[in-house]
Design a protein around this motif. Structure first.
Motif, PDB file in Angstrom:
ATOM      1  N   GLU A   9       1.170  -1.539  -0.080  1.00 58.09           N
ATOM      2  CA  GLU A   9      -0.015   0.087   0.414  1.00 58.09           C
ATOM      3  C   GLU A   9       1.136   1.020   0.202  1.00 58.09           C
ATOM      4  OE1 GLU A   9      -2.223   1.999   3.652  1.00 58.09           O
ATOM      5  OE2 GLU A   9      -3.414   0.811   3.008  1.00 58.09           O
ATOM      6  N   LEU A  10       1.694   1.153   0.477  1.00 62.81           N
ATOM      7  CA  LEU A  10       3.109   2.355   0.088  1.00 62.81           C
ATOM      8  C   LEU A  10       4.126   2.265  -0.980  1.00 62.81           C
ATOM      9  CD1 LEU A  10       3.554   1.542   4.476  1.00 62.81           C
ATOM     10  CD2 LEU A  10       2.777   3.569   3.444  1.00 62.81           C
ATOM     11  N   GLU A  15      11.256   1.594  -7.241  1.00 67.09           N
ATOM     12  CA  GLU A  15      12.710   0.698  -6.447  1.00 67.09           C
ATOM     13  C   GLU A  15      13.191   1.649  -5.630  1.00 67.09           C
ATOM     14  OE1 GLU A  15      16.130  -3.184  -6.469  1.00 67.09           O
ATOM     15  OE2 GLU A  15      14.893  -2.715  -7.950  1.00 67.09           O
ATOM     16  N   LEU A  16      13.803   2.704  -6.082  1.00 65.16           N
ATOM     17  CA  LEU A  16      14.488   3.599  -5.919  1.00 65.16           C
ATOM     18  C   LEU A  16      13.484   4.406  -4.660  1.00 65.16           C
ATOM     19  CD1 LEU A  16      16.979   4.847  -4.980  1.00 65.16           C
ATOM     20  CD2 LEU A  16      16.496   6.335  -7.048  1.00 65.16           C
ATOM     21  N   LEU A  17      12.778   4.923  -4.969  1.00 57.30           N
ATOM     22  CA  LEU A  17      11.996   5.671  -3.864  1.00 57.30           C
ATOM     23  C   LEU A  17      11.026   5.468  -2.772  1.00 57.30           C
ATOM     24  CD1 LEU A  17      10.522   8.116  -6.459  1.00 57.30           C
ATOM     25  CD2 LEU A  17      12.392   8.834  -5.680  1.00 57.30           C
ATOM     26  N   ASP A  18      10.581   3.331  -3.546  1.00 54.66           N
ATOM     27  CA  ASP A  18      10.106   2.858  -2.071  1.00 54.66           C
ATOM     28  C   ASP A  18      11.028   2.427  -0.984  1.00 54.66           C
ATOM     29  OD1 ASP A  18       7.446   2.682  -3.755  1.00 54.66           O
ATOM     30  OD2 ASP A  18       7.611   0.833  -3.960  1.00 54.66           O
ATOM     31  N   SER A  19      12.462   2.341  -1.258  1.00 56.05           N
ATOM     32  CA  SER A  19      13.701   2.002  -0.481  1.00 56.05           C
ATOM     33  C   SER A  19      14.658   3.214   0.456  1.00 56.05           C
ATOM     34  CB  SER A  19      15.067   1.330  -1.568  1.00 56.05           C
ATOM     35  OG  SER A  19      15.189   2.520  -2.157  1.00 56.05           O
ATOM     36  N   LEU A 117       1.718   9.109   1.226  1.00 56.40           N
ATOM     37  CA  LEU A 117       0.120   7.958   0.870  1.00 56.40           C
ATOM     38  C   LEU A 117      -0.524   8.980  -0.115  1.00 56.40           C
ATOM     39  CD1 LEU A 117      -0.593   5.865   3.723  1.00 56.40           C
ATOM     40  CD2 LEU A 117       0.639   5.473   1.879  1.00 56.40           C
ATOM     41  N   VAL A 118      -1.162  10.852  -0.442  1.00 57.03           N
ATOM     42  CA  VAL A 118      -1.065  11.164  -0.981  1.00 57.03           C
ATOM     43  C   VAL A 118      -0.860  11.615  -2.395  1.00 57.03           C
ATOM     44  CG1 VAL A 118      -3.106  13.002  -0.807  1.00 57.03           C
ATOM     45  CG2 VAL A 118      -3.327  11.493   1.266  1.00 57.03           C
ATOM     46  N   GLU A 119       0.129  12.304  -1.621  1.00 60.91           N
ATOM     47  CA  GLU A 119       1.238  13.301  -2.877  1.00 60.91           C
ATOM     48  C   GLU A 119       1.681  12.347  -3.877  1.00 60.91           C
ATOM     49  OE1 GLU A 119       3.098  16.716  -1.727  1.00 60.91           O
ATOM     50  OE2 GLU A 119       1.131  17.568  -0.091  1.00 60.91           O
ATOM     51  N   GLN A 122       0.311   9.931  -6.414  1.00 63.55           N
ATOM     52  CA  GLN A 122      -0.460  11.213  -7.085  1.00 63.55           C
ATOM     53  C   GLN A 122       0.675  10.408  -8.921  1.00 63.55           C
ATOM     54  OE1 GLN A 122      -0.695  14.889  -7.041  1.00 63.55           O
ATOM     55  NE2 GLN A 122      -1.863  14.473  -5.693  1.00 63.55           N
ATOM     56  N   TYR A 123       2.044  10.062  -8.186  1.00 62.60           N
ATOM     57  CA  TYR A 123       2.805   9.650  -9.578  1.00 62.60           C
ATOM     58  C   TYR A 123       2.757   8.280  -9.969  1.00 62.60           C
ATOM     59  CZ  TYR A 123       6.644   9.389  -5.870  1.00 62.60           C
ATOM     60  OH  TYR A 123       7.761   9.101  -5.533  1.00 62.60           O
ATOM     61  N   LYS A 124       2.583   7.730  -8.777  1.00 62.49           N
ATOM     62  CA  LYS A 124       1.787   6.443 -10.054  1.00 62.49           C
ATOM     63  C   LYS A 124       1.236   5.706 -11.384  1.00 62.49           C
ATOM     64  CE  LYS A 124       1.160   1.786  -6.934  1.00 62.49           C
ATOM     65  NZ  LYS A 124       0.741   1.229  -5.446  1.00 62.49           N
ATOM     66  N   PRO A 125       0.688   6.410 -11.325  1.00 66.67           N
ATOM     67  CA  PRO A 125      -0.150   5.752 -11.904  1.00 66.67           C
ATOM     68  C   PRO A 125       1.319   6.197 -13.686  1.00 66.67           C
ATOM     69  CG  PRO A 125      -1.480   6.994 -11.413  1.00 66.67           C
ATOM     70  CD  PRO A 125      -0.617   7.035 -10.583  1.00 66.67           C
TER      71      PRO A 125
END
Length: 131
Positions: A9-10, A15-19, A117-119, A122-125
């Motif tokens: 969910e997070l 990969e880089l930004l998630d880490s 979780l919000v802003e 917005q770039y996930k798509p």
């Protein structure tokens, strides 16, 4: 305070930004330790500036391609994070140390919810298109 566990969910799908977001969660969880001392708190507080420098640079480069329509607003929120982190550093240097534990924890939890979780979502798509 409650420990935060990483979950899909997070994930913003990069990969880089998630880490880097996982590192922030680790910092939040450090603040949850009842045995936290002033030196450990200082590492978190000063670490916020290092985190911001690296993560925001990487995220902003990514954002320009993935979601250019929200770049200006998103970058402004990064400036607010950095300003707040500097205020925490100054207060720490002024001897407030452990009195900062709760405010830093609350700030980072709010950042996690409102920013990641919000802003950031917005770039996930745009992740797949920008890779």
């Amino acid at each position: 305070m409650t420990k935060i566990a990483w979950s899909d969910e997070l994930s913003v799908g990069n990969e880089l930004l998630d880490s880097q977001h996982q590192k922030l969660i680790s910092m939040i969880n450090t603040l949850d330790d009842d045995a936290l001392d002033a030196d450990e708190l200082g590492e978190v507080i000063f670490g916020l500036l290092e985190y911001a420098a690296i993560h925001f640079r990487d995220e902003e480069k990514f954002f320009v391609n993935a979601a250019p329509e929200i770049v200006e607003h998103h970058f402004a929120s990064h400036t607010i994070f950095i300003s707040t982190a500097y205020k925490f550093v100054q207060r720490f240097k002024n001897g407030e140390a452990l009195a900062l534990r709760q405010p830093v924890y609350e700030f980072l939890c709010k950042w996690l919810v409102e920013h990641i979780l919000v802003e950031d979502m917005q770039y996930k798509p745009g992740v797949r298109a920008a890779e």
